[in-house]
Scaffold this motif. Structure first.
Motif, PDB file in Angstrom:
ATOM      1  N   ARG A 439       7.060  19.157  -9.209  1.00 23.57           N
ATOM      2  CA  ARG A 439       8.497  18.865  -9.053  1.00 23.57           C
ATOM      3  C   ARG A 439       8.902  18.720  -7.589  1.00 23.57           C
ATOM      4  N   TYR A 440       8.056  18.017  -6.863  1.00 21.95           N
ATOM      5  CA  TYR A 440       8.397  17.694  -5.480  1.00 21.95           C
ATOM      6  C   TYR A 440       9.504  16.639  -5.468  1.00 21.95           C
ATOM      7  N   ARG A 441      10.253  16.647  -4.409  1.00 18.27           N
ATOM      8  CA  ARG A 441      11.286  15.623  -4.233  1.00 18.27           C
ATOM      9  C   ARG A 441      10.634  14.299  -3.847  1.00 18.27           C
ATOM     10  N   LYS A 442      11.025  13.209  -4.498  1.00 16.09           N
ATOM     11  CA  LYS A 442      10.492  11.882  -4.204  1.00 16.09           C
ATOM     12  C   LYS A 442      11.259  11.248  -3.043  1.00 16.09           C
ATOM     13  N   HIS A 443      10.547  10.964  -1.949  1.00 16.07           N
ATOM     14  CA  HIS A 443      11.129  10.173  -0.865  1.00 16.07           C
ATOM     15  C   HIS A 443      10.704   8.712  -0.980  1.00 16.07           C
ATOM     16  N   LYS A 444       9.432   8.512  -1.332  1.00 11.89           N
ATOM     17  CA  LYS A 444       8.914   7.162  -1.542  1.00 11.89           C
ATOM     18  C   LYS A 444       7.975   7.192  -2.747  1.00 11.89           C
ATOM     19  N   TRP A 445       8.007   6.118  -3.524  1.00 12.91           N
ATOM     20  CA  TRP A 445       7.139   6.022  -4.700  1.00 12.91           C
ATOM     21  C   TRP A 445       6.934   4.538  -4.984  1.00 12.91           C
ATOM     22  N   ALA A 446       5.673   4.082  -4.909  1.00  7.47           N
ATOM     23  CA  ALA A 446       5.415   2.653  -5.082  1.00  7.47           C
ATOM     24  C   ALA A 446       4.118   2.435  -5.844  1.00  7.47           C
ATOM     25  N   ILE A 447       4.124   1.434  -6.730  1.00  5.26           N
ATOM     26  CA  ILE A 447       2.950   1.054  -7.515  1.00  5.26           C
ATOM     27  C   ILE A 447       2.718  -0.441  -7.336  1.00  5.26           C
ATOM     28  N   ALA A 448       1.454  -0.827  -7.145  1.00  7.07           N
ATOM     29  CA  ALA A 448       1.112  -2.238  -6.979  1.00  7.07           C
ATOM     30  C   ALA A 448      -0.225  -2.511  -7.655  1.00  7.07           C
ATOM     31  N   SER A 449      -0.422  -3.741  -8.070  1.00  4.67           N
ATOM     32  CA  SER A 449      -1.670  -4.123  -8.728  1.00  4.67           C
ATOM     33  C   SER A 449      -2.805  -4.204  -7.716  1.00  4.67           C
ATOM     34  N   LYS A 450      -3.947  -3.671  -8.102  1.00  6.52           N
ATOM     35  CA  LYS A 450      -5.169  -3.805  -7.310  1.00  6.52           C
ATOM     36  C   LYS A 450      -6.068  -4.885  -7.900  1.00  6.52           C
ATOM     37  N   SER A 451      -6.137  -4.902  -9.205  1.00  9.20           N
ATOM     38  CA  SER A 451      -6.880  -5.918  -9.941  1.00  9.20           C
ATOM     39  C   SER A 451      -6.266  -6.009 -11.335  1.00  9.20           C
ATOM     40  N   LYS A 452      -6.929  -6.729 -12.202  1.00  7.74           N
ATOM     41  CA  LYS A 452      -6.400  -6.884 -13.549  1.00  7.74           C
ATOM     42  C   LYS A 452      -6.290  -5.551 -14.267  1.00  7.74           C
ATOM     43  N   ASP A 453      -7.255  -4.663 -14.035  1.00  7.89           N
ATOM     44  CA  ASP A 453      -7.293  -3.401 -14.771  1.00  7.89           C
ATOM     45  C   ASP A 453      -6.967  -2.179 -13.919  1.00  7.89           C
ATOM     46  N   GLU A 454      -6.724  -2.358 -12.608  1.00  6.72           N
ATOM     47  CA  GLU A 454      -6.484  -1.221 -11.720  1.00  6.72           C
ATOM     48  C   GLU A 454      -5.173  -1.386 -10.968  1.00  6.72           C
ATOM     49  N   VAL A 455      -4.618  -0.243 -10.582  1.00  2.79           N
ATOM     50  CA  VAL A 455      -3.359  -0.238  -9.831  1.00  2.79           C
ATOM     51  C   VAL A 455      -3.458   0.715  -8.645  1.00  2.79           C
TER      52      VAL A 455
END
Length: 468
Positions: A439-455
């Protein structure tokens, strides 16, 4: 006729006398062992001691390491049995074949002295030393006690290391509040007995073997912390003065300051990302300073790449010390040093001299494995940064132990920077839960594709106060 009989009779008589001597030695050892058992109370029917030694399905009973004790006795008995079988076999063949056996076994009548020394005296001496090294339990307040693991190892240097060291003043209490100091080795060292004994087999006071890779193998497989050694660590043949701090941060170190014998490459030029046979796979290009200079300061337009200046602006003036947990040459620590932040970088030499490179750049390497508790006290770090090492290969329970340890050393209000963590897309939810469970406070949170099956996942989280 007497001359022709001599070659056949003399070896047989000699081996016969040897058998008599060996039998006498066995009788003496047996009597000595019986005397020890008598003094320990076996023949006086001391029930407490009998329970300690004959307890069913219990390895440790009343502080007695029964498994190790039995193993050491069996080891000595096996040595003596093999020696006796060998002697009997040679005697029988000599009685039937005479000089033919001597020729086949490369033993002439003039080599009996050497034969006795190599085949008889040395094995008997080895068995004798092994018997003397077995430490029988001490009787303290009607209870049998012994120091753990002593009888598990043969090499005397290990035995000396793990034997508790009494304080110089009798029955005094030291700074830790104990009457003795217990040197530690990990429990996995018992499963790697052969490798640990090889590591500790050296001449005291002389130069150590160039065997750091053996020590690292022990660490990675759980034999950690390693025992201290009383030999002199080797350095490169010609150690040159390091570059000044204003030059060393962004300059490849002097290659002659590194021992290259256990690496696939023999110089820093060979470690280039362009070389497919460089010997390491993680941290591609991390030995090329012209590329490293742009990390964490140049905007890549990818949401998962956070800039150092943006992270520090969240806690202006509060980030002073931290830990970089990953594989690299210290570039993150170098960038943070320019911002007056001290970063300790974990560094195992996984195919390349990462530890030496970090140190030669004027930064602080921490030679630690993933399975080791961090050597920092609770609530002391302002920042923990991780990237390029802990990815989707890691077991969830292992990750749980690691994250709880990070939470332990991170101070309230401290920042946890997850940098380019990647995993399979279908497993993302499981890893997200692992990072968010505190339950840490979120300052930054980002998700991006690495490949078809990975992020990729990058996050900047702040530890809550949790005041009692």
């Amino acid at each position: 006729m007497a001359k022709s009989c001599f070659p056949k009779c003399r070896p047989g008589k000699i081996m016969g006398w040897l058998q008599i001597m060996l039998g006498g030695l066995v009788i003496i050892v047996s009597i000595s062992s019986l005397f020890r058992f008598y003094s320990a109370g076996f023949f006086l029917h001391n029930e407490d001691i009998c329970r300690h030694f004959y307890g069913t399905n219990v390895v440790y009973e009343g502080n007695i390491d029964l498994e190790s004790l039995t193993s050491r006795f069996q080891e000595v008995l096996d040595k003596m049995e093999r020696l006796q079988d060998k002697l009997e076999s040679i005697v029988q063949r000599m009685e039937t074949n005479g000089d033919d056996v001597l020729r086949k076994t490369n033993i002439s009548r003039f080599e009996h002295k050497k034969f006795l020394e190599v085949e008889v005296i040395r094995p008997l001496y080895s068995a004798h030393i092994a018997l003397r090294q077995i430490r029988l339990p001490r009787i303290e307040n009607a209870t049998a006690r012994e120091d753990p693991l002593i009888n598990a190892f043969v090499v005397e240097e290990i035995r000396k290391y793990i034997t508790p060291k009494e304080n110089r003043a009798a029955k005094s209490v030291n700074i830790y509040g104990t009457e003795r100091v217990y040197n530690t080795i990990g429990h996995a060292c018992v499963a790697m007995k052969k490798e640990l004994e090889e590591y500790m087999d050296y001449d005291v006071g002389s130069y150590c073997k160039d065997d750091w890779i053996l020590g690292q193998k022990l660490m990675i497989r759980g034999c950690d912390p390693l025992p201290r050694r009383r030999c002199l660590a080797r350095a490169s043949k010609l150690y040159l003065r390091p570059y000044p701090i204003n030059e060393s941060l962004w300059r490849i170190p002097e290659g002659r300051n590194v021992r290259w014998s256990n690496y696939q490459c023999r110089n820093f030029e060979c470690l280039s990302s362009k070389n497919p046979k460089r010997g390491y796979s993680k941290c591609t290009g991390c030995f090329e300073m012209e590329k490293e200079k742009f990390k964490w300061i140049t905007n890549t337009s990818l949401p998962i790449d956070f800039m150092i200046k943006d992270v520090l602006s969240i806690k202006p003036g509060e980030i002073r010390i931290g830990l970089d947990y990953g594989v690299g040459t210290g570039t993150f620590a170098a960038r943070m040093r320019e911002q007056n932040v001290t970063i300790v970088s974990t560094a195992l030499n996984l195919g390349a001299p990462f530890s030496e490179t970090i140190a030669l750049r004027g930064l602080v390497p921490l030679y630690a494995t993933l399975n080791q508790r961090l050597p920092f006290f609770d609530n002391t770090m302002d920042l923990i940064h991780t990237g390029g090492f802990m990815d989707g290969w890691i077991d969830l329970q292992l990750l749980d132990f690691i994250l709880f340890d990070w939470d332990r050393v991170l101070r309230p209000g401290g920042l946890l920077w997850i940098d380019r963590f990647f995993c399979k897309r279908k497993e993302l939810d499981e890893y997200m839960y692992m990072f968010l469970q505190f339950r840490y406070r979120k300052h930054k949170w980002a998700i991006a594709s690495k490949s078809k099956d990975e992020v990729f996942l990058s996050a900047l989280l702040e530890k809550p106060p949790r005041s009692l």
